[in-house]
Enzyme design. Structure first.
Site, PDB file in Angstrom:
ATOM      1  N   GLY A   1      -0.048  10.238  -3.970  1.00 58.79           N
ATOM      2  CA  GLY A   1      -0.516   8.860  -3.883  1.00 58.79           C
ATOM      3  C   GLY A   1       0.488   7.856  -4.407  1.00 58.79           C
TER       4      GLY A   1
ATOM      5  N   GLU B   1       4.574   6.058  -8.085  1.00 60.20           N
ATOM      6  CA  GLU B   1       4.297   6.950  -6.961  1.00 60.20           C
ATOM      7  C   GLU B   1       4.300   8.390  -7.435  1.00 60.20           C
ATOM      8  OE1 GLU B   1       5.981   7.887  -2.424  1.00 60.20           O
ATOM      9  OE2 GLU B   1       6.781   6.225  -3.620  1.00 60.20           O
ATOM     10  N   GLY B   2       3.326   9.160  -6.940  1.00 55.25           N
ATOM     11  CA  GLY B   2       3.241  10.574  -7.255  1.00 55.25           C
ATOM     12  C   GLY B   2       3.313  11.410  -5.996  1.00 55.25           C
TER      13      GLY B   2
ATOM     14  N   LYS C   1      -4.972   2.968  -5.895  1.00 53.32           N
ATOM     15  CA  LYS C   1      -4.155   4.130  -5.525  1.00 53.32           C
ATOM     16  C   LYS C   1      -4.362   4.429  -4.046  1.00 53.32           C
ATOM     17  CE  LYS C   1      -3.467   7.913  -8.040  1.00 53.32           C
ATOM     18  NZ  LYS C   1      -3.638   9.235  -8.697  1.00 53.32           N
TER      19      LYS C   1
ATOM     20  N   ASP D   1      -3.841  18.457 -16.552  1.00 49.66           N
ATOM     21  CA  ASP D   1      -2.571  17.739 -16.378  1.00 49.66           C
ATOM     22  C   ASP D   1      -2.411  16.682 -17.474  1.00 49.66           C
ATOM     23  OD1 ASP D   1      -0.147  17.297 -15.172  1.00 49.66           O
ATOM     24  OD2 ASP D   1      -0.926  15.971 -13.615  1.00 49.66           O
TER      25      ASP D   1
END
EC number: 2.7.11.1
Length: 495
Positions: free
Chosen positions: A145, A141-142, A186, A308
């Site tokens: 999402g 999990e971010g 996702k 990123d």
């Protein structure tokens, strides 16, 4: 997912290719035979490069075309000086349109390939829907999402809306039978500020790279919007879908104390024999790094900066490929996609000291066609691709130095490197942590020299770091020991 900072923040920012040359084409018969040969060789994995020149085209074959006749007639009225001026101007325009980040190729992609892809997907019924998938287990999990593993259901399969697959049942499922096509899904979070926007950007970048650089990222299958709410889905929520290529990223492997040896059989197909332990670890790291920088070179060639790059965003496939994931923070600086001057997207542990991919005074991008025409100038002046190269240098340093693989070790390094103005040689002299740099010091310190040219400040001219293309020409990669090991392992398996 990366975090958001406002500008008020007070901190400063594959295997060797075979060159298969074929004879020039002279007749249609030759063209047919050559094409069949090329098709056969491409299936065997050989990269073909045809030696072809405009002289091979018979002039008579073009003479009947009206545009060609008009061009010849117009050219005949020019003086020699005018002809030279015309061809020089045409050459300059061609050079400009094909210079990085690729105005011409980008226009072809945007106005031809993208609509064609959408049309074909719709025509053959490749559009995805909620009932096509069975979600099996949560992987991570971010900020914006949640990532799940799942399977693509057969067309004749029926799915009960409220079905939930336990983790134990998911592991026991037969992925060679009915549920053979595994996927990664996702779920874009609903109700989280910025989540929907970043979901749209991630979808756009995955479609773009699936056409322009498909081998750099996980194979993107598309997206769907849930049509109803149940235990797993929320009506109106967007889901992104990729083909399953591996459920572990580089960060997962780096948490293991045996890293990088735990990737040896994956990267080379076997355990290397007759090689010293330190050299074996160095070869594994070099092969990983070669793939990372090669992928960055390809995406930078399209005008995209990832912004990123870190181990958690580098998935390791079962075939030993390293692929970039999570493009929600990426920016396409050819047209200004996802570029907003007044904010920056970054992970503070991996971001460069300049913080911004472009100078803060850079204005908001104009309409896309104008932005595309101006992009070669912007790229040459600011070299935005070097933003990713700093992050790649941090990844290399982490892989080579065990004490920097922990969160605390990396944060301490960032404090120390900032205090010496991002000079790695000064950091090496002053740090109290006594890092093990033996892997970087091999081969007369070529690895150390490379990392010092990646982890550095940009300077007044916004250079100061190696680009991805320049890094691949560095002596660290030119030795090719990792490539030789990979080739030898493949030969041993083929016998």
């Amino acid at each position: 997912m990366a975090s958001l900072l406002s500008p008020a923040t007070p901190t400063a920012t594959s295997a060797a290719f075979h060159s298969c040359s074929t004879a020039g084409f002279s007749t249609p018969t030759h063209i047919s035979s050559q094409n069949s040969s090329l098709s056969l060789l491409s299936r065997r994995g050989c990269m073909m490069r045809c030696s072809f020149s405009p002289q091979d085209i018979p002039v008579d074959s073009l003479s009947h075309l009206p545009p060609f006749l008009d061009f010849q007639n117009s050219l005949a009225t020019f003086s020699d000086t005018q002809k030279w001026g015309f061809f020089v101007s045409a050459g300059i325009v061609w050079f400009y349109l094909t210079a990085r980040p690729g105005v011409l190729i980008g226009a072809i992609d945007a106005y031809l390939l993208a609509p064609l892809q959408l049309g074909l997907d719709t025509l053959i019924g490749r559009r995805l829907k909620r009932s096509d998938f069975l979600v099996t287990e949560k992987l991570g999990e971010g900020s914006f999402g949640v990532v799940y593993a799942g399977v693509l259901l057969p067309k004749n399969s029926t799915l009960v809306d409220d079905v939930r697959v336990s983790k134990a049942r998911a592991k026991a499922m037969d992925f060679t039978g009915e549920f053979k096509q595994r996927v990664i899904l996702k779920k874009v979070k609903v109700g989280v500020r910025g989540a929907e926007e970043f979901g749209e950007y991630e979808e756009w970048f995955n479609y773009r790279l699936s056409r322009a650089a498909p081998d750099t990222c996980a194979e993107f299958l598309g997206s769907f919007v849930a049509d109803k709410t149940n235990t797993m889905f929320t009506k109106g929520g967007k889901w992104l879908v990729w083909r399953f290529e591996g459920d572990r990223d580089l960060a997962d492997y780096m948490k293991d104390r045996s890293f990088p040896s735990n990737l040896e059989s994956i990267m080379f197909g076997r355990v290397l024999q007759g090689v010293e332990s330190v050299k074996r670890r160095a070869l594994i790291i070099k092969q990983i790094m070669r793939q990372i920088i090669t992928s960055l070179r390809k995406i930078h060639g399209t005008g995209i900066v990832h912004r990123d790059v870190k181990p958690a965003n580098l998935v390791v496939t079962k075939k030993g490929q390293i692929k970039l994931i999570d493009f929600g923070a990426a920016a396409d600086l050819r047209i200004g996609k996802n570029y907003i001057p007044e904010r920056t997207l970054l992970d503070p542990d991996y971001c460069p000291p300049e913080l911004y991919v472009l100078p803060e005074e850079t204005p908001s991008p104009p309409p896309e066609p104008i932005a595309a025409l101006l992009s070669p100038i912007l790229w040459q002046l600011n070299s935005p691709d070097l933003f990713d190269m700093y992050s790649a240098g941090i990844v290399l340093l982490q892989m080579a130095v065990p004490t920097l693989r922990s969160t605390a070790g990396l944060k301490n390094f960032n404090l120390e490197i900032k205090s010496v103005e991002y000079d790695l040689n000064r950091w090496r002299e002053r740090t109290r942590t006594r890092p093990d740099l033996s892997i970087l010091d091999l081969d007369s310190g070529r690895g150390w020299d490379l990392v010092t040219k990646l982890i550095s400040e940009r300077g007044s001219l916004r250079r100061g770091r190696l680009s991805a293309a320049a890094a691949l020409r560095h002596p660290y990669f030119l030795l090719g020991g990792d490539q030789a090991a990979a080739v030898l392992s493949k030969l041993s398996f083929s016998k």
